[in-house]
Design a protein around this motif. Structure first.
Motif, short mmCIF file in Angstrom:
data_model
loop_
_atom_site.label_atom_id
_atom_site.label_comp_id
_atom_site.label_asym_id
_atom_site.label_seq_id
_atom_site.Cartn_x
_atom_site.Cartn_y
_atom_site.Cartn_z
N THR A 93 54.78 29.20 26.59
CA THR A 93 56.13 29.42 27.04
C THR A 93 56.83 28.16 27.77
OG1 THR A 93 55.26 31.74 27.34
CG2 THR A 93 57.32 31.16 28.32
N LEU A 94 56.25 27.46 28.70
CA LEU A 94 56.42 26.47 29.31
C LEU A 94 56.96 25.29 28.45
CD1 LEU A 94 56.81 24.92 32.05
CD2 LEU A 94 54.62 23.90 31.96
N SER A 95 56.38 24.84 27.43
CA SER A 95 56.54 23.72 26.43
C SER A 95 57.73 24.40 25.70
CB SER A 95 55.39 23.19 25.98
OG SER A 95 55.07 24.23 25.14
N ALA A 96 57.98 25.52 25.69
CA ALA A 96 59.17 25.96 24.77
C ALA A 96 60.48 26.12 25.71
CB ALA A 96 58.96 27.13 24.05
N SER A 97 60.11 26.19 26.93
CA SER A 97 61.42 26.59 27.87
C SER A 97 62.33 25.61 27.82
CB SER A 97 60.58 26.86 29.47
OG SER A 97 61.60 26.51 30.18
N SER A 98 63.72 26.00 27.64
CA SER A 98 64.80 24.80 27.48
C SER A 98 65.08 24.61 28.66
CB SER A 98 66.02 25.26 26.87
OG SER A 98 66.63 26.55 27.29
N LYS A 99 65.08 25.61 29.83
CA LYS A 99 65.49 25.28 31.43
C LYS A 99 64.23 24.14 31.84
CE LYS A 99 63.94 26.41 35.97
NZ LYS A 99 62.75 26.09 36.45
N ASP A 100 62.92 24.33 31.59
CA ASP A 100 61.77 23.35 31.98
C ASP A 100 62.13 21.94 31.02
OD1 ASP A 100 60.36 24.54 34.07
OD2 ASP A 100 60.19 26.05 32.54
N ARG A 101 62.44 21.97 29.84
CA ARG A 101 62.66 20.77 29.28
C ARG A 101 63.87 19.95 29.73
NH1 ARG A 101 60.11 19.20 24.60
NH2 ARG A 101 58.37 20.38 24.01
N ALA A 102 64.86 20.58 30.25
CA ALA A 102 66.14 19.84 30.89
C ALA A 102 65.57 19.48 32.06
CB ALA A 102 67.13 20.88 30.87
N THR A 149 51.73 19.78 28.14
CA THR A 149 51.32 20.67 29.12
C THR A 149 50.00 20.14 29.85
OG1 THR A 149 50.19 22.34 27.63
CG2 THR A 149 52.58 22.69 28.52
N LEU A 150 50.23 20.04 31.10
CA LEU A 150 49.07 19.44 31.88
C LEU A 150 48.65 20.73 33.12
CD1 LEU A 150 47.74 16.74 33.12
CD2 LEU A 150 49.14 16.93 34.90
N THR A 183 46.53 34.94 28.46
CA THR A 183 47.91 34.90 29.31
C THR A 183 47.99 33.56 29.74
OG1 THR A 183 46.92 35.63 31.14
CG2 THR A 183 48.17 37.42 29.89
N ASP A 184 47.11 32.74 29.99
CA ASP A 184 47.01 31.43 30.23
C ASP A 184 47.71 30.39 29.32
OD1 ASP A 184 46.70 29.51 32.46
OD2 ASP A 184 44.61 28.98 31.59
N ALA A 185 46.97 30.78 27.89
CA ALA A 185 47.73 29.91 26.89
C ALA A 185 49.14 30.33 26.70
CB ALA A 185 46.80 30.01 25.59
N ARG A 186 49.52 31.52 26.59
CA ARG A 186 50.90 32.01 26.79
C ARG A 186 51.75 31.14 27.74
NH1 ARG A 186 51.34 37.54 27.27
NH2 ARG A 186 49.49 37.77 25.90
N ALA A 187 51.32 31.39 29.02
CA ALA A 187 52.19 30.56 30.06
C ALA A 187 52.22 29.10 29.55
CB ALA A 187 51.34 30.33 31.33
N ALA A 188 51.47 28.46 29.17
CA ALA A 188 51.42 26.94 28.55
C ALA A 188 52.46 26.87 27.54
CB ALA A 188 50.24 26.34 28.28
N THR A 210 57.32 23.57 35.66
CA THR A 210 56.16 24.25 36.25
C THR A 210 55.89 25.67 35.77
OG1 THR A 210 56.52 22.92 38.34
CG2 THR A 210 54.85 24.97 38.60
N ALA A 211 54.61 26.19 35.85
CA ALA A 211 54.44 27.56 35.26
C ALA A 211 53.28 28.00 36.09
CB ALA A 211 54.39 27.87 33.86
N ALA A 212 53.27 29.35 36.40
CA ALA A 212 51.77 29.87 37.01
C ALA A 212 50.71 29.69 35.92
CB ALA A 212 52.14 31.27 37.57
N ARG A 213 49.64 29.77 36.42
CA ARG A 213 48.36 29.94 35.47
C ARG A 213 48.32 31.38 35.24
NH1 ARG A 213 44.12 26.34 35.50
NH2 ARG A 213 43.42 27.67 33.82
N GLY A 214 47.76 31.74 33.93
CA GLY A 214 47.58 33.14 33.34
C GLY A 214 46.25 33.52 34.14
N ALA A 215 46.31 34.89 33.99
CA ALA A 215 45.39 35.50 34.75
C ALA A 215 43.95 35.49 33.89
CB ALA A 215 45.39 37.05 35.26
N ASN A 216 44.41 35.55 32.42
CA ASN A 216 42.98 35.37 31.71
C ASN A 216 43.27 34.30 30.37
OD1 ASN A 216 44.55 36.79 29.57
ND2 ASN A 216 44.21 38.68 30.59
N ALA A 217 42.45 34.23 29.56
CA ALA A 217 42.45 32.91 28.70
C ALA A 217 43.93 33.02 27.84
CB ALA A 217 41.25 32.62 27.73
#
Ligand SMILES: C=C(O[C@@H]1C=C(C(=O)O)C=C[C@H]1O)C(=O)O
Length: 436
Positions: free
Chosen positions: A278-287, A314-315, A271-276, A262-269
């Motif tokens: 970062t989430l899909s690249a995160s080894s913690k979240d992937r594990a 990412t959903l 940062t939002d794209a970056r949040a997604a 899970t990741a927070a939505r970004g405040a603008n387009a």
């Protein structure tokens, strides 16, 4: 094993259901009904809805309750018996037409909360621009004539009713405060470091009180409009809008969508794209995600052929991003949707891994009964088809109006207590806003 049979002359009473009720069920097509919620009972809504399609139930023709470790398999057996004793006329033949029961199951084997299957007296359904009405009447199997005179003639649509006054609830921490949750997260991280467990899904609760006579449909409208891609549900006072499909069975096809990470939505387009990303690249979240996908595949494999999973993606939800994986296969052994629910629950997305060790940590660190939160909620049809969600983003309303909302998250080796508290706050949003 599931043997589809909607017409049967003989009924064998079972331990789960000593006096089997013989149901007469009649579905008739309707002109398109665009809004299902106004037809519901304001205090006892039965609803399963996504993107405007679903089923709405009114009244209770049959209510079956289950508790303990065998609650889901008992329900699967009782449903087979009930469906076999029913006489069903269903010219519509869409998922959710004909005989259906709404169901909701407690998360834990030791929960005080009853698990239920409820067959409404009337169901209004809608799917892909087609609508229908189902009426159910009950006769005791031993009785000569149906108690209420048999199926009501295919009559006019029940009337929608005006909504009751608006209400706003204030949610307060329950037995585990935000700070207490952070401490529990730190304790889980220490246990993971000590090698006791791999992942534990920990949750906390918020409490509120619903004014007497409050029209629960108001909150359901908010959930269905705000989270239209989620399953908005209401079963026996348990309401929510869950993004996670535990399992669906339709015409021999089985599918699920696993969420974890899970990741927070970004405040603008940007940062939002970056949040997604970062989430899909995160080894913690992937594990954390991989644990959940493996548990679903392992549970479904014995019952399916050609079981496949997508790559994680990412959903986007209105309140957050999730890592998601689609799972699809072909039913191989005639299992009903409830048989598969029994095989799947609890997945690593809501319990952890290894399962038994994770459940023991949950019992120790959560000072409350989860009730039906994170349990299976959905519907089952006479032929074993059905749609079931993992009941997240949810709240239970007790008969006295006490409301308990729940949210949690998967804790892994490098989880940060402060971020985990923030994640639960984001996950409370659908319920807090629908009732607030
Ligand atoms: C436990 C919850 O959500 C589950 C946990 C997730 C996570 O830890 O990232 C994501 C989706 C759900 O499978 C909840 O919403 O309460």
């Amino acid at each position: 094993m599931w043997s589809p049979s909607v017409k049967s002359e003989f009924v064998t009473p079972t331990a789960a259901s000593p006096a089997v009720q013989a149901l007469t069920v009649e579905t008739t097509p309707l002109d398109d009904v665009r809004q299902l919620i106004p037809f519901l009972d304001p205090r006892h809504p039965l609803l399963w809805l996504r993107r405007g399609d679903g089923i709405a139930g009114v009244g209770e023709a049959v209510r079956l309750e289950f508790t303990g470790p065998t609650r889901v398999t008992d329900a699967a057996d009782a449903w087979r018996t009930l469906a076999a004793a029913a006489t069903v006329t269903d010219p519509v033949r869409l998922p959710g037409s004909g005989l259906v029961a709404f169901g909701s199951f407690a998360f834990a084997d030791e929960s005080e909360q009853a698990s239920v299957l409820i067959v409404p007296r009337v169901v209004i359904g809608r799917r892909a621009g087609r609508s229908w009405l189902t009426r159910v009447s009950v006769a005791d199997a031993s009785a000569e004539a149906p108690r209420d005179g048999g199926a009501a003639p295919a009559a006019a649509l029940p009337k929608p009713t005006a909504f009751g006054p608006e209400f706003r609830l204030t949610m307060a921490p329950g037995q585990l405060s935000a700070a207490g949750y952070g401490e529990a997260v730190a304790s889980v991280v220490a246990r993971i470091a000590a090698g006791e467990v791999g992942k534990v899904v920990l949750s906390r609760e918020l409490r509120a009180h619903l004014p007497a006579g409050a029209d629960v449909r108001r909150a359901l409208v908010e959930l269905a409009l705000g989270y239209s891609d989620c399953w908005t549900f209401a079963v026996d006072g348990f309401v929510g809008a869950s993004p996670e499909t535990l399992v669906r069975v339709t015409a021999g096809r089985v599918d699920a969508q696993v969420l974890a990470g899970t990741a927070a939505r970004g405040a603008n387009a940007e940062t939002d794209a970056r949040a997604a990303t970062t989430l899909s690249a995160s080894s913690k979240d992937r594990a954390e995600h991989a644990f959940a996908v493996d548990s679903v595949l392992e549970s479904l494999r014995p019952h399916t052929r050609a079981l496949e999973s997508s790559a994680p993606f990412t959903l986007k939800l209105p309140n957050l991003w999730h890592l998601a994986t689609d799972v699809v296969g072909t039913l191989a052994d005639g299992s009903s949707a409830l048989d598969l629910v029994a095989a799947l629950h609890p997945t690593a997305a809501v319990a952890g891994t290894p399962r038994a060790a994770a459940l023991a940590v949950i019992r120790e660190l959560e000072p409350f009964d989860r009730g039906r939160y994170a349990g299976p909620t959905g519907w089952i049809g006479a032929d074993g088809s059905g749609e079931w969600a993992v009941a997240l983003r949810s709240a239970q309303i007790a008969p006295d109006g006490d409301l308990t909302a729940y949210a949690g998250g998967g804790i892994v080796a490098d989880s940060d207590p402060v971020l985990e508290v923030a994640e639960t706050t984001m996950k409370f949003r659908p319920i807090v806003e629908a009732f607030g």
